[in-house]
Write a protein that holds these residues in place. Structure first.
Motif, PDB file in Angstrom:
ATOM      1  N   ALA A  35      17.672  -8.049  -4.766  1.00 22.40           N
ATOM      2  CA  ALA A  35      17.432  -9.074  -3.739  1.00 22.40           C
ATOM      3  C   ALA A  35      18.133  -8.670  -2.438  1.00 22.40           C
ATOM      4  N   TYR A  36      19.308  -8.045  -2.589  1.00 25.80           N
ATOM      5  CA  TYR A  36      20.043  -7.575  -1.420  1.00 25.80           C
ATOM      6  C   TYR A  36      19.186  -6.538  -0.656  1.00 25.80           C
ATOM      7  N   THR A  37      18.571  -5.641  -1.425  1.00 23.43           N
ATOM      8  CA  THR A  37      17.724  -4.614  -0.795  1.00 23.43           C
ATOM      9  C   THR A  37      16.502  -5.240  -0.118  1.00 23.43           C
TER      10      THR A  37
ATOM     11  N   VAL B  58       8.063  -9.351  -6.221  1.00 20.38           N
ATOM     12  CA  VAL B  58       8.210  -7.896  -6.036  1.00 20.38           C
ATOM     13  C   VAL B  58       9.326  -7.366  -6.946  1.00 20.38           C
ATOM     14  N   ILE B  59      10.444  -8.134  -6.995  1.00 16.66           N
ATOM     15  CA  ILE B  59      11.587  -7.715  -7.821  1.00 16.66           C
ATOM     16  C   ILE B  59      11.203  -7.742  -9.300  1.00 16.66           C
ATOM     17  N   ASN B  60      10.518  -8.794  -9.721  1.00 16.55           N
ATOM     18  CA  ASN B  60      10.103  -8.867 -11.135  1.00 16.55           C
ATOM     19  C   ASN B  60       9.194  -7.702 -11.509  1.00 16.55           C
ATOM     20  N   GLU B  61       8.296  -7.368 -10.615  1.00 16.69           N
ATOM     21  CA  GLU B  61       7.370  -6.266 -10.891  1.00 16.69           C
ATOM     22  C   GLU B  61       8.137  -4.949 -11.040  1.00 16.69           C
TER      23      GLU B  61
ATOM     24  N   GLY C  37      11.508  -1.137 -16.910  1.00 15.08           N
ATOM     25  CA  GLY C  37      11.938  -1.609 -18.234  1.00 15.08           C
ATOM     26  C   GLY C  37      13.296  -2.288 -18.245  1.00 15.08           C
ATOM     27  N   LEU C  38      13.641  -2.993 -17.159  1.00 10.28           N
ATOM     28  CA  LEU C  38      14.940  -3.672 -17.130  1.00 10.28           C
ATOM     29  C   LEU C  38      14.799  -5.201 -17.067  1.00 10.28           C
ATOM     30  N   SER C  39      13.610  -5.719 -17.353  1.00  9.48           N
ATOM     31  CA  SER C  39      13.407  -7.174 -17.225  1.00  9.48           C
ATOM     32  C   SER C  39      14.380  -7.963 -18.102  1.00  9.48           C
ATOM     33  N   ASP C  40      14.646  -7.435 -19.304  1.00  3.18           N
ATOM     34  CA  ASP C  40      15.497  -8.191 -20.241  1.00  3.18           C
ATOM     35  C   ASP C  40      16.962  -8.260 -19.809  1.00  3.18           C
ATOM     36  N   VAL C  41      17.379  -7.329 -18.979  1.00  5.25           N
ATOM     37  CA  VAL C  41      18.797  -7.323 -18.581  1.00  5.25           C
ATOM     38  C   VAL C  41      18.950  -7.632 -17.088  1.00  5.25           C
ATOM     39  N   ALA C  42      17.888  -8.199 -16.515  1.00  7.41           N
ATOM     40  CA  ALA C  42      17.856  -8.420 -15.064  1.00  7.41           C
ATOM     41  C   ALA C  42      19.014  -9.300 -14.583  1.00  7.41           C
ATOM     42  N   ASP C  43      19.501 -10.208 -15.456  1.00  5.49           N
ATOM     43  CA  ASP C  43      20.549 -11.121 -15.006  1.00  5.49           C
ATOM     44  C   ASP C  43      21.933 -10.732 -15.523  1.00  5.49           C
TER      45      ASP C  43
ATOM     46  N   ALA D  55      13.948   1.147  -9.369  1.00  6.94           N
ATOM     47  CA  ALA D  55      13.458  -0.194  -9.009  1.00  6.94           C
ATOM     48  C   ALA D  55      13.828  -0.505  -7.558  1.00  6.94           C
ATOM     49  N   ASP D  56      15.027  -0.081  -7.157  1.00  9.52           N
ATOM     50  CA  ASP D  56      15.518  -0.333  -5.806  1.00  9.52           C
ATOM     51  C   ASP D  56      14.645   0.368  -4.759  1.00  9.52           C
ATOM     52  N   VAL D  57      14.116   1.522  -5.155  1.00 10.28           N
ATOM     53  CA  VAL D  57      13.204   2.250  -4.267  1.00 10.28           C
ATOM     54  C   VAL D  57      11.840   1.551  -4.256  1.00 10.28           C
ATOM     55  N   LEU D  58      11.421   1.090  -5.445  1.00 12.65           N
ATOM     56  CA  LEU D  58      10.085   0.492  -5.582  1.00 12.65           C
ATOM     57  C   LEU D  58       9.914  -0.820  -4.822  1.00 12.65           C
ATOM     58  N   VAL D  59      10.986  -1.619  -4.728  1.00 13.25           N
ATOM     59  CA  VAL D  59      10.821  -2.928  -4.069  1.00 13.25           C
ATOM     60  C   VAL D  59      10.450  -2.779  -2.586  1.00 13.25           C
TER      61      VAL D  59
END
Ligand SMILES: Nc1ncnc2c1ncn2[C@@H]1O[C@H](COP(=O)(O)OP(=O)(O)OP(=O)(O)O)[C@@H](O)[C@H]1O
Length: 312
Positions: free
Chosen positions: A101-103, A117-120, A126-132, A149-153
């Motif tokens: 979210a910061y990015t 965008v972040i969820n996608e 493959g980090l949805s389960d540990v996102a929080d 993921a940080d690049v992808l957002v």
């Protein structure tokens, strides 16, 4: 008609006081390609990437990224490119989602758009389960995934990855490579990958360029470079015989598909386009020579790299 390349450099050069870090580099990378940018330490890879990102100015020559000049239009280039350095830094006491979210905020993405965008991106890596969970608890591989993921957002059109698998075990490394290949294919993102781990580069790159002392000494699909390095053939067959008959190398040379035969004592080094082991074995037996052993080698990136590295 020639479509616009994602990266195009013409005689791109960067000199520091007494070193030419990049020397008249001519490079063209097309949309959706995974390009392996290789070279020993100090070859000029980072300097090239910095020029393409608009972070350092060329001494001479030009660079274009999706048609933009990185020196004159750094913001446009920044908007469409992503860079994943070898060591990715995150806020360890924030969660994966908060870091992303910061990015997105830094990239002026509205909060309501950012969450999908972040969820996608989390899903792709493959980090949805540990996102929080807090990033401080993440393994090296998870941080590397979060880096992707940080690049992808940013929804980049092209991404520079510097040693994306360094410090990972083979399984973790393979997972990262699969993620990179998937992101390139599904989102048509062009990837420039710098790494010394050649088997991994060979696994996912369409094409490679080898830089030595600032100069591009080889460039092309791995298979073609392999053929060129072998002098035209794709396979190298090494044969050991006992008391070879004088005309043995000549009869092997006559086999259809043999490109070259070199003789050294009891050894014959044969390059050919196909696996001709049965035909070669027959020629040896027919000439009343004893076959001791035969090995076949498919010329890989490691051998190509060493050849050009030595010549460079
Ligand atoms: N700011 C600088 N000032 C002077 N020389 C520099 C500077 N940056 C790089 N160089 C020199 O330019 C050359 C190319 O360096 P560069 O970092 O681009 O290589 P590299 O291929 O990225 O190496 P590595 O694989 O180690 O990251 C080296 O000789 C380096 O010492």
């Amino acid at each position: 008609m020639n479509e616009q390349a994602v990266v195009e450099t013409v005689d791109l050069t960067k000199s520091y006081r007494n070193v030419t870090a990049v020397d008249k580099l001519n490079l063209r990378i097309e949309e959706g390609e995974i390009f392996g940018f290789l070279g020993p330490n100090g070859a000029g890879k980072t300097t090239t990437v910095l020029m393409l990102l608009g972070l350092t100015e060329p001494t001479s020559g030009t660079a274009r990224v999706c048609g933009h000049n990185p020196t004159r239009e750094p913001l446009q280039v920044k908007r469409i490119t992503g860079y994943l350095p070898e060591k990715v830094g995150f806020y360890e006491d924030l969660t994966a989602r908060q870091n992303l979210a910061y990015t997105t905020r830094l990239n002026d993405l509205a909060d309501e758009d950012a969450s999908s965008v972040i969820n996608e991106a989390l899903n792709i890596v493959g980090l949805s389960d540990v996102a929080d969970q807090k990033v401080g608890k993440f393994s090296r591989g998870m941080k590397q995934r979060l880096g992707i993921a940080d690049v992808l957002v940013k929804h980049p059109r092209m991404v520079f990855l510097d040693e994306p698998t360094s410090g990972l075990d083979p399984d973790g490394a393979n997972q990262i490579l699969d993620t990179i290949a998937q992101m390139s294919k599904e989102h048509k993102i062009t990837i420039v990958l710098s790494s010394h781990q050649l088997p991994m580069v060979q696994r996912i790159c369409d094409r490679v360029g080898i830089l030595v002392k600032g100069r591009l000494v080889a460039e092309g699909p791995i298979e073609r470079l392999g053929r060129e390095a072998l002098g035209g053939g794709r396979f190298r067959i090494e044969v050991q015989v006992s008391q070879p008959s004088p005309n043995l190398d000549e009869s092997i040379r006559r086999i259809n598909g043999v490109v070259s035969v070199e003789k050294s004592g009891d050894f014959l080094f044969i390059t050919c386009d196909q696996d001709l082991r049965p035909q070669i074995a027959k020629a040896i037996v027919d000439s009343n020579t004893l076959l001791v052993q035969m090995k076949i080698q498919d010329y890989g990136l490691e051998e190509i790299y060493m050849k050009y590295f030595r010549e460079g």
